[in-house]
Every structure is written in structure tokens, then in C-alpha cells.
Design an enzyme around this catalytic site. Structure first.
Site, short mmCIF file in Angstrom:
data_model
loop_
_atom_site.label_atom_id
_atom_site.label_comp_id
_atom_site.label_asym_id
_atom_site.label_seq_id
_atom_site.Cartn_x
_atom_site.Cartn_y
_atom_site.Cartn_z
N ASP A 12 0.80 -1.35 -0.12
CA ASP A 12 -0.19 -0.04 -0.04
C ASP A 12 1.00 1.42 0.05
OD1 ASP A 12 -1.98 -1.93 0.35
OD2 ASP A 12 -2.95 -0.88 2.26
N ASP A 13 0.06 2.43 -0.40
CA ASP A 13 0.56 3.88 -0.21
C ASP A 13 1.84 4.24 -1.09
OD1 ASP A 13 -0.96 3.58 1.79
OD2 ASP A 13 0.42 3.64 3.34
N HIS A 63 -6.40 3.14 -3.65
CA HIS A 63 -6.24 3.46 -2.47
C HIS A 63 -6.70 4.88 -1.97
CE1 HIS A 63 -5.06 2.12 1.51
NE2 HIS A 63 -3.76 2.83 1.81
N HIS A 67 -5.41 9.65 0.75
CA HIS A 67 -5.77 8.66 1.87
C HIS A 67 -6.21 9.14 3.13
CE1 HIS A 67 -3.08 5.71 4.47
NE2 HIS A 67 -3.36 5.06 3.37
N HIS A 156 3.59 -2.59 3.04
CA HIS A 156 3.82 -1.16 2.50
C HIS A 156 4.64 -0.94 1.32
CE1 HIS A 156 0.60 -0.87 5.65
NE2 HIS A 156 0.33 0.16 4.94
ZN ZN Z 1 -2.44 3.17 3.26
#
Ligand code: ZN
Length: 206
Positions: A12-13, A63, A67, A156
Site C-alpha cells: 500500500d501507499d 487506495h 488517503h 507497504h
Molecule cells: Zn494506506
């Protein structure tokens, strides 16, 4: 070789100049697939990295753009966050995502229905490696190693060196257990659960 089952690797991210390329190299070296749940803002800043994720054959999920905690900003803003990210990923990669992960796992029926209107299925996780806490490599590997067949591991792509270092070790542990990184797809008759128990998706052969 007998396969004990499939598991979903998720990052993620990103995309992130400090980690995306290294993660892709490790995945390629091991013939492994994964899903990258990206921030719109980060994709806008690093479009060439998002293209490299796509060209490496990885799945790309939505995503959100910035955020946020989606349940706190109202359905219109939530729609905007997700929709803008869909448009951006489509523009950069030529593909429209089908998987969506709410930041922080913060979701409810309303958020799921917003995502569904955009053709997205919510994708949570079954194992949180807690790499986002700055956990050391060994702790990330230990957590990931507890994944059950059909499970989804949360990691991540945020520049974390510990995560980058953990991935080859995780892939070895999974291989020893006969678990193969697979593709995350909508579950038949999927029903949403609480964070960490989502049954909206399943993992199939890559
Ligand atoms: Zn995230």
C-alpha cells in the site's frame, strides 16, 4: 510441486522512489505476483513508477487520492477520492482498477456502495505485518509467515527498508509452505466483514 494454496501479497501507499523499484525486482526474481494499492497523489508525482508496476505484471488497486478516513468525510467526498484515483490510474496505465482498499481499513456499507458504483470491490487483509509501525525486518517476516491459505498480507510500498528486506525472506517462507502468491479476485457471493475479516475477495492462481 503440490500447491498448498494461494495468498495475496499487497503493498500500500506507493508508488515510492525509495521502494517500488526494489520491490518489483525482488518479485520478478522470484516470479511472484502482488497487488499495489496506490495513492493518487503519489501516482501523480511518480507516474513512471506506476507504469513500471504495470509493466512488471502486477495488479494495481485504488487506495484513494489523498488517503483520508473515508467514513469521516461524507459520501460525496469519498466518491471523489476514489473516482479521481480511478481516472488517474486509467490515464497512466491504460487499465481501470477493479480492487479498492480503504485507507486504515476505515469502511462501512456506504463506502462499499460508493466503491461498487465505481466497479470496485473492497479488499482488506487477513495479516497485518505492522511494517507501517517501523517494525524490524524479522518481525515483518514473522507476521507474514502466519498467513493461512487464501489469506492476504498487508505490507507497504512507502520507502520502508525493513519491508524491502523482508520480502525475499517472506517469499522463501511461503515457498517452503507450498503457498504461492496469487491474484486477488471478487469472491463468489462475497460478503463484507469487519476489518481483517473481509470476505469480499478470494485469492486464485496467478
Ligand atoms: Zn494506506
Amino acid at each position: 510441486m503440490n500447491t498448498a494454496g494461494y495468498v495475496g501479497l499487497t503493498f500500500d501507499d506507493g508508488p515510492n522512489p525509495a521502494s517500488t523499484g526494489r520491490l518489483l525486482e525482488t518479485l520478478a526474481e522470484n516470479g511472484a505476483t502482488a497487488t499495489f494499492f496506490i495513492w493518487g497523489v503519489h501516482a501523480q508525482q511518480n507516474p513512471e513508477l506506476l507504469v513500471s508496476v504495470r509493466e512488471a505484471g502486477m495488479a494495481i488497486g485504488n487506495h484513494t487520492y489523498t488517503h483520508p478516513y473515508l467514513t469521516r468525510i461524507g459520501p460525496l467526498a469519498a466518491y471523489d477520492e476514489i473516482e479521481r484515483t480511478q481516472q488517474l490510474i486509467q490515464a497512466i496505465t491504460g487499465r481501470t482498477p477493479t480492487l479498492f482498499r480503504p485507507p486504515y481499513g476505515d469502511t462501512d456499507d456506504q463506502i462499499r456502495s460508493v466503491a461498487a458504483r465505481l466497479g470496485l470491490i473492497e479488499t482488506l487483509w487477513t495479516v497485518d505485518t505492522r511494517d507501517w509501525t517501523g517494525a524490524p525486518t524479522e518481525a515483518i517476516v514473522r507476521a507474514a509467515s502466519t498467513v493461512a491459505p487464501g489469506g492476504v498480507i498487508l505490507m507497504h510500498d512507502n520507502g520502508s527498508q525493513s519491508t524491502v528486506d523482508a520480502v525475499p525472506l517472506i517469499l522463501r517462507v511461503l515457498a517452503d509452505r507450498g503457498l504461492v502468491p496469487g491474484r486477488i479476485v471478487p469472491a463468489e457471493n462475497g460478503v463484507a466483514g469487519k476489518n481483517g475479516t473481509g470476505k469480499t475477495t478470494t485469492v486464485v492462481a496467478p
